[in-house]
Design a protein around this motif. Structure first.
Motif, PDB file in Angstrom:
ATOM      1  N   ILE A   8       0.925  -0.750  -0.088  1.00 32.97           N
ATOM      2  CA  ILE A   8      -0.182   0.103   0.236  1.00 32.97           C
ATOM      3  C   ILE A   8       0.304   1.053  -0.594  1.00 32.97           C
ATOM      4  CG2 ILE A   8      -1.253   1.224   1.065  1.00 32.97           C
ATOM      5  CD1 ILE A   8      -3.155  -1.190   2.070  1.00 32.97           C
ATOM      6  N   ARG A   9       0.696   1.808  -1.094  1.00 39.53           N
ATOM      7  CA  ARG A   9       0.852   3.019  -1.329  1.00 39.53           C
ATOM      8  C   ARG A   9       1.166   3.931  -0.355  1.00 39.53           C
ATOM      9  NH1 ARG A   9       0.776   7.930  -4.815  1.00 39.53           N
ATOM     10  NH2 ARG A   9      -0.706   6.366  -6.187  1.00 39.53           N
ATOM     11  N   LYS A  10      -0.686   4.537  -0.096  1.00 33.44           N
ATOM     12  CA  LYS A  10      -1.081   5.348   1.018  1.00 33.44           C
ATOM     13  C   LYS A  10      -2.384   5.364   1.431  1.00 33.44           C
ATOM     14  CE  LYS A  10      -1.973   9.157  -2.536  1.00 33.44           C
ATOM     15  NZ  LYS A  10      -2.112  10.348  -2.428  1.00 33.44           N
ATOM     16  N   ALA A  11      -2.992   5.715   2.255  1.00 35.51           N
ATOM     17  CA  ALA A  11      -4.325   5.336   2.304  1.00 35.51           C
ATOM     18  C   ALA A  11      -5.218   6.866   2.440  1.00 35.51           C
ATOM     19  CB  ALA A  11      -4.430   4.771   3.789  1.00 35.51           C
ATOM     20  N   ALA A  12      -6.214   7.520   2.389  1.00 33.20           N
ATOM     21  CA  ALA A  12      -6.320   8.552   2.915  1.00 33.20           C
ATOM     22  C   ALA A  12      -8.016   8.300   3.104  1.00 33.20           C
ATOM     23  CB  ALA A  12      -6.094   9.568   1.333  1.00 33.20           C
ATOM     24  N   ARG A  13      -8.436   9.861   3.466  1.00 30.02           N
ATOM     25  CA  ARG A  13     -10.402  10.244   3.127  1.00 30.02           C
ATOM     26  C   ARG A  13     -10.366  10.742   2.036  1.00 30.02           C
ATOM     27  NH1 ARG A  13     -12.354  10.017   9.585  1.00 30.02           N
ATOM     28  NH2 ARG A  13     -13.959  10.554   8.277  1.00 30.02           N
ATOM     29  N   ASP A  14     -11.331  10.229   1.058  1.00 31.72           N
ATOM     30  CA  ASP A  14     -12.190  12.024   0.646  1.00 31.72           C
ATOM     31  C   ASP A  14     -12.736  12.883   1.435  1.00 31.72           C
ATOM     32  OD1 ASP A  14     -14.625  10.615   0.700  1.00 31.72           O
ATOM     33  OD2 ASP A  14     -13.824  10.287  -1.891  1.00 31.72           O
ATOM     34  N   GLU A  15     -13.309  14.050   0.858  1.00 31.07           N
ATOM     35  CA  GLU A  15     -13.753  14.974   0.798  1.00 31.07           C
ATOM     36  C   GLU A  15     -15.812  14.308   1.508  1.00 31.07           C
ATOM     37  OE1 GLU A  15     -14.928  14.262  -3.178  1.00 31.07           O
ATOM     38  OE2 GLU A  15     -12.531  15.483  -1.921  1.00 31.07           O
ATOM     39  N   ASN A  16     -15.427  13.021   0.967  1.00 37.21           N
ATOM     40  CA  ASN A  16     -17.201  12.486   1.232  1.00 37.21           C
ATOM     41  C   ASN A  16     -16.952  11.935   2.275  1.00 37.21           C
ATOM     42  OD1 ASN A  16     -18.856  13.665  -0.961  1.00 37.21           O
ATOM     43  ND2 ASN A  16     -17.225  12.403  -2.332  1.00 37.21           N
ATOM     44  N   GLY A  17     -15.326  11.241   3.177  1.00 33.83           N
ATOM     45  CA  GLY A  17     -15.332  10.282   3.871  1.00 33.83           C
ATOM     46  C   GLY A  17     -14.892   8.830   3.528  1.00 33.83           C
ATOM     47  N   HIS A  38      -4.381   3.187  -1.963  1.00 28.02           N
ATOM     48  CA  HIS A  38      -3.513   3.295  -3.060  1.00 28.02           C
ATOM     49  C   HIS A  38      -2.723   2.511  -2.537  1.00 28.02           C
ATOM     50  CE1 HIS A  38      -5.012   7.224  -4.470  1.00 28.02           C
ATOM     51  NE2 HIS A  38      -4.827   7.668  -3.245  1.00 28.02           N
ATOM     52  N   PHE A  39      -2.664   1.234  -3.878  1.00 34.31           N
ATOM     53  CA  PHE A  39      -1.259   0.613  -4.117  1.00 34.31           C
ATOM     54  C   PHE A  39      -0.339   1.036  -4.872  1.00 34.31           C
ATOM     55  CE2 PHE A  39      -5.573  -1.489  -3.101  1.00 34.31           C
ATOM     56  CZ  PHE A  39      -5.625  -2.767  -1.611  1.00 34.31           C
ATOM     57  N   THR A  92       1.464   4.804   4.698  1.00 32.69           N
ATOM     58  CA  THR A  92       1.545   6.905   4.592  1.00 32.69           C
ATOM     59  C   THR A  92      -0.189   6.779   4.515  1.00 32.69           C
ATOM     60  OG1 THR A  92       3.501   7.191   3.377  1.00 32.69           O
ATOM     61  CG2 THR A  92       2.329   8.558   2.975  1.00 32.69           C
ATOM     62  N   VAL A  93      -0.772   7.825   6.282  1.00 39.17           N
ATOM     63  CA  VAL A  93      -1.942   7.922   5.980  1.00 39.17           C
ATOM     64  C   VAL A  93      -1.814   9.486   5.763  1.00 39.17           C
ATOM     65  CG1 VAL A  93      -3.765   8.071   7.427  1.00 39.17           C
ATOM     66  CG2 VAL A  93      -2.273   6.316   7.098  1.00 39.17           C
ATOM     67  N   GLU A  94      -3.062  10.116   4.578  1.00 39.68           N
ATOM     68  CA  GLU A  94      -3.160  11.465   4.365  1.00 39.68           C
ATOM     69  C   GLU A  94      -4.531  11.243   5.462  1.00 39.68           C
ATOM     70  OE1 GLU A  94      -3.377  12.253   0.329  1.00 39.68           O
ATOM     71  OE2 GLU A  94      -1.137  12.189  -0.346  1.00 39.68           O
ATOM     72  N   GLU A  95      -4.902  12.611   6.162  1.00 38.97           N
ATOM     73  CA  GLU A  95      -5.553  12.469   7.044  1.00 38.97           C
ATOM     74  C   GLU A  95      -6.446  14.255   7.347  1.00 38.97           C
ATOM     75  OE1 GLU A  95      -5.223  11.983  11.311  1.00 38.97           O
ATOM     76  OE2 GLU A  95      -3.681  10.709  10.784  1.00 38.97           O
TER      77      GLU A  95
END
Length: 71
Positions: free
Chosen positions: A22-31, A36-37, A68-71
């Motif tokens: 997993i390259r990164k994980a994040a939440r979008d504006e809709n929750g 991202h692999f 990597t986690v984008e909050e």
């Protein structure tokens, strides 16, 4: 987009829960939770059985595995 419970989400990702997959994980504006692999694939999840605090706790667990986690 896949709708699932938090437990189902964690079970589905269990084999890939490290920075080698997993390259990164994040939440979008809709929750929605986006994973991202490293191979360029992206999965979008709507986790429908938890609150914001539980999502943040799950994100901390991902960080502790080197993801990597984008909050």
């Amino acid at each position: 987009m896949k709708t699932c419970s938090l437990n189902d989400f964690m079970e589905e990702l269990k084999p890939w829960l490290d920075k080698n997959h997993i390259r990164k994980a994040a939440r979008d504006e809709n929750g929605h939770f986006i994973v991202h692999f490293v191979d360029g694939m992206k999965n979008v999840y709507h986790i429908d059985d938890c609150n914001d605090a539980q999502i943040k706790d799950m994100m901390k667990k991902l960080k502790s595995r080197g993801i990597t986690v984008e909050e």
